[in-house]
Design a protein around this motif. Structure first.
Motif, PDB file in Angstrom:
ATOM      1  N   UNK B 292       0.840  -1.192   0.000  1.00  0.00           N
ATOM      2  CA  UNK B 292       0.000   0.000   0.000  1.00  0.00           C
ATOM      3  C   UNK B 292       0.877   1.246   0.000  1.00  0.00           C
ATOM      4  N   UNK B 293       0.279   2.349  -0.379  1.00  0.00           N
ATOM      5  CA  UNK B 293       1.008   3.615  -0.485  1.00  0.00           C
ATOM      6  C   UNK B 293       0.645   4.512   0.678  1.00  0.00           C
ATOM      7  N   UNK B 294       1.637   5.170   1.231  1.00  0.00           N
ATOM      8  CA  UNK B 294       1.443   5.939   2.455  1.00  0.00           C
ATOM      9  C   UNK B 294       2.419   7.101   2.504  1.00  0.00           C
ATOM     10  N   UNK B 295       1.933   8.250   2.999  1.00  0.00           N
ATOM     11  CA  UNK B 295       2.796   9.427   3.081  1.00  0.00           C
ATOM     12  C   UNK B 295       3.709   9.338   4.294  1.00  0.00           C
ATOM     13  N   UNK B 296       4.912   9.818   4.104  1.00  0.00           N
ATOM     14  CA  UNK B 296       5.846   9.885   5.229  1.00  0.00           C
ATOM     15  C   UNK B 296       5.300  10.836   6.284  1.00  0.00           C
ATOM     16  N   UNK B 297       5.444  10.447   7.546  1.00  0.00           N
ATOM     17  CA  UNK B 297       4.966  11.310   8.631  1.00  0.00           C
ATOM     18  C   UNK B 297       6.062  12.232   9.139  1.00  0.00           C
ATOM     19  N   UNK B 298       7.284  12.016   8.658  1.00  0.00           N
ATOM     20  CA  UNK B 298       8.382  12.829   9.173  1.00  0.00           C
ATOM     21  C   UNK B 298       8.878  13.856   8.164  1.00  0.00           C
ATOM     22  N   UNK B 299       8.820  13.521   6.890  1.00  0.00           N
ATOM     23  CA  UNK B 299       9.343  14.441   5.877  1.00  0.00           C
ATOM     24  C   UNK B 299       8.450  15.659   5.748  1.00  0.00           C
ATOM     25  N   UNK B 300       9.022  16.828   5.943  1.00  0.00           N
ATOM     26  CA  UNK B 300       8.248  18.075   5.922  1.00  0.00           C
ATOM     27  C   UNK B 300       7.961  18.570   4.511  1.00  0.00           C
ATOM     28  N   UNK B 301       8.630  17.990   3.506  1.00  0.00           N
ATOM     29  CA  UNK B 301       8.466  18.492   2.155  1.00  0.00           C
ATOM     30  C   UNK B 301       7.530  17.638   1.303  1.00  0.00           C
ATOM     31  N   UNK B 302       6.907  16.675   1.935  1.00  0.00           N
ATOM     32  CA  UNK B 302       6.010  15.814   1.190  1.00  0.00           C
ATOM     33  C   UNK B 302       6.760  14.632   0.606  1.00  0.00           C
ATOM     34  N   UNK B 303       6.455  13.434   1.069  1.00  0.00           N
ATOM     35  CA  UNK B 303       7.137  12.241   0.563  1.00  0.00           C
ATOM     36  C   UNK B 303       6.202  11.054   0.705  1.00  0.00           C
ATOM     37  N   UNK B 304       6.341  10.105  -0.204  1.00  0.00           N
ATOM     38  CA  UNK B 304       5.453   8.944  -0.199  1.00  0.00           C
ATOM     39  C   UNK B 304       6.271   7.661  -0.236  1.00  0.00           C
ATOM     40  N   UNK B 305       5.782   6.665   0.474  1.00  0.00           N
ATOM     41  CA  UNK B 305       6.484   5.401   0.607  1.00  0.00           C
ATOM     42  C   UNK B 305       5.525   4.262   0.288  1.00  0.00           C
ATOM     43  N   UNK B 306       6.083   3.101  -0.053  1.00  0.00           N
ATOM     44  CA  UNK B 306       5.217   1.929  -0.117  1.00  0.00           C
ATOM     45  C   UNK B 306       5.679   0.901   0.908  1.00  0.00           C
ATOM     46  N   UNK B 307       4.712   0.184   1.448  1.00  0.00           N
ATOM     47  CA  UNK B 307       4.991  -0.860   2.422  1.00  0.00           C
ATOM     48  C   UNK B 307       4.426  -2.164   1.884  1.00  0.00           C
ATOM     49  N   UNK B 308       5.181  -3.249   2.066  1.00  0.00           N
ATOM     50  CA  UNK B 308       4.698  -4.520   1.564  1.00  0.00           C
ATOM     51  C   UNK B 308       4.962  -5.619   2.571  1.00  0.00           C
TER      52      UNK B 308
END
Lengths: 416, 416
Positions: B292-308
């Motif tokens: 699934x796709x999820x936004x980083x909670x720490x990056x202040x500039x906007x970042x997205x991660x995937x978790x599997x």
DNA sequence: ACAGTTTCCCGTAAATGC
DNA sequence: TGCATTTACGGGAAACTG
């Protein structure tokens, strides 16, 4: 602060006043951008204490130019701020100096444009800044002034390569101090003259000149005349038959070196200027995995490619990778690209086809010191996330070659 | 042309002249940048032919503000160009209009700064633009004027998120037309009030609102008070215990969506706001390769991660990739990153661990239409060069897992 | 219509001010 | 000194202008 290098040490030349000793000092033309600040340093070469803080120097743009050179059709500029400074003693106490900062020039409304077809482009217009002052000495009114060498005025950074071309051409072709109409009837340059300036450009951005092989390849591209001369129009505007502007092309490469390849160029790891035919010739007899670095001849913005050789089943192939542009190299530096490059063929076989820098230097020996992590720390990692890194892959269109030297190049080796 | 959306359809409200019919029209606050042009449209809602081209309207910045609101300490601005226009009939002929363009405001020298600690930040200062005109009608001198809703003035684009926070907060918390001192004593907002505005922001940049799951996760981050209210300082400046500014964080994500994820967000493929714990919970029971796709909670500039999730030998692992930033996604879009992502383990085994979008949609079904080449042509290739493309790889720190479902995921599949 | 040239403006870096 | 705010300016694109 300024767009280009600062113009330092302009001489304040004394006119009609032999009482004042004056020294010609290093002046250089400059590229100025409208509406942007720049700095000019000025030295009064006689340090008479009595003059201290008495000399008010004013900068004038294109003083007396219309009368002197009759260069009509040029744009007219003015300083928007009051461009006056008072001379004071410098730190070493040996002369009077003034540093002009915050000079901003902006085109004034009037512009007499000659409508004839021979009109020069804006980067062919040459201008001067003149510094004037007057004072009293020995009962005489003294008016003295000094001028910069010709200056090119641009309005956007995209015009900088063209402007720099004018500056180089002027410097090489004349020693006149102020021939502002030079490009109305531009002189041609011999290849030895031009090649030396070009070589200096590489020395300047990358701390290494062009070698004879590189220069001979460039000669092919720059010299069109059988007499070995290069014409201004062919140099700066794209010649007759060729549709590329050779200087802009070279300028893009200089910029690429300055921004991304300064170290590799300085250390001579980039062959750079080699024809495609020469590449094949050089690599053909070398062992599989031998590669070299070469600038793209078509990309106008500066791009670099690597070419490598593979021998399989008695067949020899030389491949060249799609050139890396500036924006590609911003993502990851060329040495890392070389380290991580991966080719894939049928059957999920992946390997790095780059093994030896021409003629036969081990890749890691040549580039090891530049790999990411060798002089910096490892990448800062956010806790809880798996680190990743970008690599470039190519899908080989040819049938799968057997691994070179019978050994598979492991791909899971850790980055140093 | 303008920094933000254009301010259209401001009403020219008639003061003290009931003879003139006036209509309240859609006004919206705006963020203005100094030294940059913007446009304001203005309508005179009564189309009396006799007024045509007789009404000269002038724009005034912060007219009568000092007397009205006593908001001392605010910066003072002025238009640098003459801000006057003559009203003319519009295209549909139903009213008189004027479009103000090239308005440029620049801070004037004087600035009375209150030195007390309660001084507002510049993005908390609210200003207004007032349009005034006078004319003669029925023998009377008529002075009419209309004002914009409050406006925030910034000097650099980096202040835009903070300025937008003020605009949102103002809109939600008050319906007063001109309370320029609102942030001297800022009202708090209930979570239902705030969450609706936030949801609108996502609708605006990505054509899809926040769903209940996303909102409940955001509630945790935004609401600190047990009473369920959000305070301005905690919203816009980072709350007491947490060291992140929640609005700036969310603002970065909105920008990320706008620039790189608009389609994916619109189509609901991004879960986005999920806690780490929730991810594990969701993926734990799913088959290997579910992600699934999820936004980083720490990056202040906007970042997205995937978790599997991966199941091996009865052991379950959930991995999250190092988040992709805006500059990462400029290189290649997220769907391509997902398609090409490669994990490597000992023994030169490479595979793509991403197979099914949560809950169980085949990756290519979910993202196929976004892959590069599906709606564009294939990459333009320069003749003679092998094409390459960037992919991201990770070196798995764990012992090599057996391939999922006993099958190797082929890596040499051609891009669609 | 077009090409050369300038303006405009974002985004980042540096400078400035408090 | 540190932080808040402004200025500066490269780079890309739009606007201008003959």
């Amino acid at each position: 602060q300024s767009l280009m290098t600062k113009l330092l040490s302009s001489a304040l030349v004394v006119e009609k006043q032999p009482v004042m000793a004056s020294m010609p000092s290093i002046q250089q033309p400059l590229v100025l951008k409208t509406k942007a600040n720049f700095t000019v340093g000025l030295r009064f070469l006689v340090n008479l204490e009595k003059f201290r803080c008495l000399l008010k120097v004013k900068a004038v743009f294109d003083k007396d130019v219309a009368e002197k050179t009759k260069t009509n059709g040029f744009r007219h500029f003015d300083f928007t701020k009051e461009p006056s400074k008072v001379l004071d003693v410098n730190v070493t106490g040996d002369c009077l100096v003034a540093e002009f900062t915050d000079l901003v020039n902006q085109e004034s409304k009037k512009r007499v444009r000659k409508s004839d077809e021979s009109a020069l482009t804006v980067t062919e217009e040459l201008h001067v800044i003149t510094f004037v002052t007057c004072f009293q000495h020995a009962g005489l009114d003294c008016h003295i002034q000094a001028s910069t060498l010709p200056v090119v005025v641009i309005s956007a950074t995209g015009q900088l390569p063209s402007a720099w071309a004018s500056v180089m051409w002027y410097n090489v072709s004349t020693s006149e101090p102020m021939n502002l109409s030079l490009f109305s009837d531009p002189p041609r340059l011999s290849w030895p003259e031009l090649s030396q300036v070009l070589s200096w450009q590489f020395l300047s951005v990358g701390k290494r000149r062009l070698d004879d092989n590189q220069l001979s390849m460039l000669r092919e591209k720059f010299v069109e005349d059988p007499d070995g001369f290069v014409h201004w129009n062919s140099f700066s505007k794209g010649g007759c038959q060729k549709n590329v502007n050779v200087w802009l092309w070279l300028s893009g490469i200089l910029d690429l070196i300055k921004k991304h390849l300064a170290d590799l160029w300085r250390d001579g790891l980039i062959m750079g200027f080699v024809s495609r035919e020469k590449i094949k010739e050089l690599l053909w007899e070398k062992k599989t995995g031998t590669f070299l670095l070469r600038f793209s001849e078509t990309n106008q913005d500066g791009a670099i490619s690597y070419s490598w050789v593979e021998h399989h089943n008695g067949e020899t192939q030389v491949h060249s990778i799609e050139p890396y542009t500036k924006s590609d190299l911003e993502k990851s530096p060329l040495p890392d690209e070389i380290y991580d490059f991966t080719s894939r063929v049928h059957g999920n076989v992946t390997r790095n086809p780059l093994l030896y820098l021409y003629p036969d230097v081990d890749k890691d020996v040549a580039f090891g010191r530049y790999y990411y992590g060798s002089d910096k720390q490892t990448l800062p990692r956010v806790w809880g996330y798996l680190p990743r890194r970008p690599i470039n892959v190519t899908d080989m269109p040819t049938p799968p070659p057997s691994p070179p030297h019978g050994q598979q190049v492991p791909l899971d080796a850790q980055h140093p």
